[in-house]
Design a protein around this motif. Structure first.
Motif, PDB file in Angstrom:
ATOM      1  N   MET A  52       5.080 -22.583   5.105  1.00  0.00           N
ATOM      2  CA  MET A  52       5.274 -21.147   5.033  1.00  0.00           C
ATOM      3  C   MET A  52       4.296 -20.461   5.979  1.00  0.00           C
ATOM      4  N   PRO A  53       4.801 -19.549   6.831  1.00  0.00           N
ATOM      5  CA  PRO A  53       3.879 -18.790   7.675  1.00  0.00           C
ATOM      6  C   PRO A  53       2.964 -17.942   6.794  1.00  0.00           C
ATOM      7  N   LYS A  54       1.705 -17.920   7.106  1.00  0.00           N
ATOM      8  CA  LYS A  54       0.753 -17.150   6.304  1.00  0.00           C
ATOM      9  C   LYS A  54       1.102 -15.668   6.381  1.00  0.00           C
ATOM     10  N   PRO A  55       1.136 -14.999   5.236  1.00  0.00           N
ATOM     11  CA  PRO A  55       1.384 -13.556   5.270  1.00  0.00           C
ATOM     12  C   PRO A  55       0.199 -12.844   5.923  1.00  0.00           C
ATOM     13  N   ARG A  56       0.470 -11.782   6.598  1.00  0.00           N
ATOM     14  CA  ARG A  56      -0.597 -11.006   7.234  1.00  0.00           C
ATOM     15  C   ARG A  56      -1.517 -10.409   6.184  1.00  0.00           C
ATOM     16  N   ALA A  57      -2.736 -10.131   6.593  1.00  0.00           N
ATOM     17  CA  ALA A  57      -3.748  -9.586   5.670  1.00  0.00           C
ATOM     18  C   ALA A  57      -3.333  -8.230   5.112  1.00  0.00           C
ATOM     19  N   MET A  58      -2.558  -7.479   5.877  1.00  0.00           N
ATOM     20  CA  MET A  58      -2.160  -6.145   5.405  1.00  0.00           C
ATOM     21  C   MET A  58      -1.281  -6.217   4.154  1.00  0.00           C
ATOM     22  N   LEU A  59      -0.634  -7.374   3.913  1.00  0.00           N
ATOM     23  CA  LEU A  59       0.233  -7.501   2.744  1.00  0.00           C
ATOM     24  C   LEU A  59      -0.555  -7.652   1.443  1.00  0.00           C
ATOM     25  N   SER A  60      -1.853  -7.931   1.538  1.00  0.00           N
ATOM     26  CA  SER A  60      -2.670  -8.033   0.324  1.00  0.00           C
ATOM     27  C   SER A  60      -3.922  -7.165   0.436  1.00  0.00           C
ATOM     28  N   ALA A  61      -3.829  -6.096   1.192  1.00  0.00           N
ATOM     29  CA  ALA A  61      -4.971  -5.201   1.388  1.00  0.00           C
ATOM     30  C   ALA A  61      -5.281  -4.430   0.106  1.00  0.00           C
ATOM     31  N   VAL A  62      -6.548  -4.092  -0.061  1.00  0.00           N
ATOM     32  CA  VAL A  62      -6.962  -3.280  -1.205  1.00  0.00           C
ATOM     33  C   VAL A  62      -6.556  -1.837  -0.921  1.00  0.00           C
ATOM     34  N   GLN A  63      -5.895  -1.223  -1.880  1.00  0.00           N
ATOM     35  CA  GLN A  63      -5.397   0.139  -1.722  1.00  0.00           C
ATOM     36  C   GLN A  63      -6.471   1.164  -2.088  1.00  0.00           C
ATOM     37  N   LYS A  64      -6.163   2.416  -1.871  1.00  0.00           N
ATOM     38  CA  LYS A  64      -7.117   3.502  -2.118  1.00  0.00           C
ATOM     39  C   LYS A  64      -7.537   3.574  -3.584  1.00  0.00           C
ATOM     40  N   ASP A  65      -6.623   3.218  -4.496  1.00  0.00           N
ATOM     41  CA  ASP A  65      -6.947   3.259  -5.924  1.00  0.00           C
ATOM     42  C   ASP A  65      -7.695   2.010  -6.395  1.00  0.00           C
ATOM     43  N   GLY A  66      -7.980   1.080  -5.483  1.00  0.00           N
ATOM     44  CA  GLY A  66      -8.737  -0.122  -5.823  1.00  0.00           C
ATOM     45  C   GLY A  66      -7.892  -1.323  -6.189  1.00  0.00           C
ATOM     46  N   THR A  68      -4.987  -4.272  -5.564  1.00  0.00           N
ATOM     47  CA  THR A  68      -4.536  -5.086  -4.436  1.00  0.00           C
ATOM     48  C   THR A  68      -3.031  -4.942  -4.308  1.00  0.00           C
ATOM     49  N   LEU A  69      -2.557  -4.768  -3.085  1.00  0.00           N
ATOM     50  CA  LEU A  69      -1.124  -4.647  -2.827  1.00  0.00           C
ATOM     51  C   LEU A  69      -0.449  -5.983  -3.123  1.00  0.00           C
ATOM     52  N   VAL A  70       0.692  -5.953  -3.790  1.00  0.00           N
ATOM     53  CA  VAL A  70       1.364  -7.183  -4.228  1.00  0.00           C
ATOM     54  C   VAL A  70       2.377  -7.709  -3.202  1.00  0.00           C
ATOM     55  N   ALA A  71       2.355  -7.173  -2.006  1.00  0.00           N
ATOM     56  CA  ALA A  71       3.349  -7.566  -1.006  1.00  0.00           C
ATOM     57  C   ALA A  71       3.251  -9.042  -0.635  1.00  0.00           C
ATOM     58  N   SER A  72       2.032  -9.602  -0.608  1.00  0.00           N
ATOM     59  CA  SER A  72       1.912 -11.026  -0.243  1.00  0.00           C
ATOM     60  C   SER A  72       2.552 -11.917  -1.303  1.00  0.00           C
ATOM     61  N   GLU A  73       2.465 -11.526  -2.580  1.00  0.00           N
ATOM     62  CA  GLU A  73       3.124 -12.295  -3.640  1.00  0.00           C
ATOM     63  C   GLU A  73       4.642 -12.244  -3.483  1.00  0.00           C
ATOM     64  N   ARG A 105       5.568  -1.195  -1.896  1.00  0.00           N
ATOM     65  CA  ARG A 105       5.401   0.270  -1.880  1.00  0.00           C
ATOM     66  C   ARG A 105       6.302   0.932  -2.924  1.00  0.00           C
ATOM     67  N   TRP A 106       7.493   0.394  -3.112  1.00  0.00           N
ATOM     68  CA  TRP A 106       8.391   0.934  -4.139  1.00  0.00           C
ATOM     69  C   TRP A 106       7.746   0.789  -5.518  1.00  0.00           C
ATOM     70  N   ILE A 107       7.195  -0.390  -5.781  1.00  0.00           N
ATOM     71  CA  ILE A 107       6.521  -0.613  -7.067  1.00  0.00           C
ATOM     72  C   ILE A 107       5.338   0.341  -7.218  1.00  0.00           C
ATOM     73  N   GLN A 108       4.589   0.529  -6.135  1.00  0.00           N
ATOM     74  CA  GLN A 108       3.429   1.418  -6.154  1.00  0.00           C
ATOM     75  C   GLN A 108       3.848   2.863  -6.469  1.00  0.00           C
ATOM     76  N   CYS A 109       4.932   3.320  -5.861  1.00  0.00           N
ATOM     77  CA  CYS A 109       5.419   4.673  -6.131  1.00  0.00           C
ATOM     78  C   CYS A 109       5.897   4.819  -7.569  1.00  0.00           C
TER      79      CYS A 109
END
Length: 183
Positions: A52-66, A68-73, A105-109
């Motif tokens: 599996m290609p490694k997901p980019r770091a932006m997919l698991s970046a810490v968000q403003k509310d503290g 972690t973004l679940v995009a890498s999962e 992002r949909w989940i976050q909204c």
């Protein structure tokens, strides 16, 4: 050519006859007589895929509310689902990244709508208005569904048998529902 002499118009993206699924081409006796790539779902345990290609770091970046973004999962779950069906090599990693980011992002909204509610206060008049998170959620949901249908179309076009069962899109919905319960 238009009346003003400019070259515009022509074929639109997505117009024209839609591609047929592989199973339909086989059922009709391969009317185009092209070589068909057949992927069989029954013997997926014997297949050896690529890493599996490694997901980019932006997919698991810490968000403003503290959080972690679940995009890498979502990316990993979707890639594993594609690998089990022998289609991981057909889908570009960038398409998977866009899908995972949009779903996250949909989940976050939706979490923001749950936390802050459906209404907001207008900045100048003070009247009640629709929360901006509701509109953003709808946009991300639409984008997520379009991207998923693009991925699923690749699987459908390259599958020799009818596929039914759970898919990562169902998992995204489950994640959203469990986030509302606070799990």
């Amino acid at each position: 050519m238009a009346k003003d002499g400019t070259n515009r118009g022509g074929a639109r993206i997505g117009s024209g006859q839609k591609k047929k699924a592989l199973i339909d081409k086989i059922a009709q006796g391969n009317p185009g007589k092209r070589k068909l790539e057949i992927i069989d779902f029954q013997n997926t345990a014997d297949l050896k895929g690529q890493e599996m290609p490694k997901p980019r770091a932006m997919l698991s970046a810490v968000q403003k509310d503290g959080k972690t973004l679940v995009a890498s999962e979502i990316y990993e779950i979707t890639w594993k689902w594609l690998e089990e069906r022998g289609c991981a090599h057909l889908v570009l990693p960038q398409l998977l990244e866009r899908y995972a980011m949009s779903a996250a992002r949909w989940i976050q909204c939706e979490e923001a709508v749950t936390e802050f509610g459906f209404l907001a206060k207008h900045p100048t008049t003070g009247n009640a208005i629709q929360s901006p998170y509701v509109a953003m959620s709808q946009n991300f949901m639409s984008q997520t569904n379009r991207l998923w249908m693009e991925i699923y179309q690749i699987v459908k076009e390259n599958c020799a048998t009818e596929y039914s069962g759970l898919n990562p899109q169902d998992d995204v919905m489950e994640r959203l529902l469990s986030a509302r319960r606070g799990k």
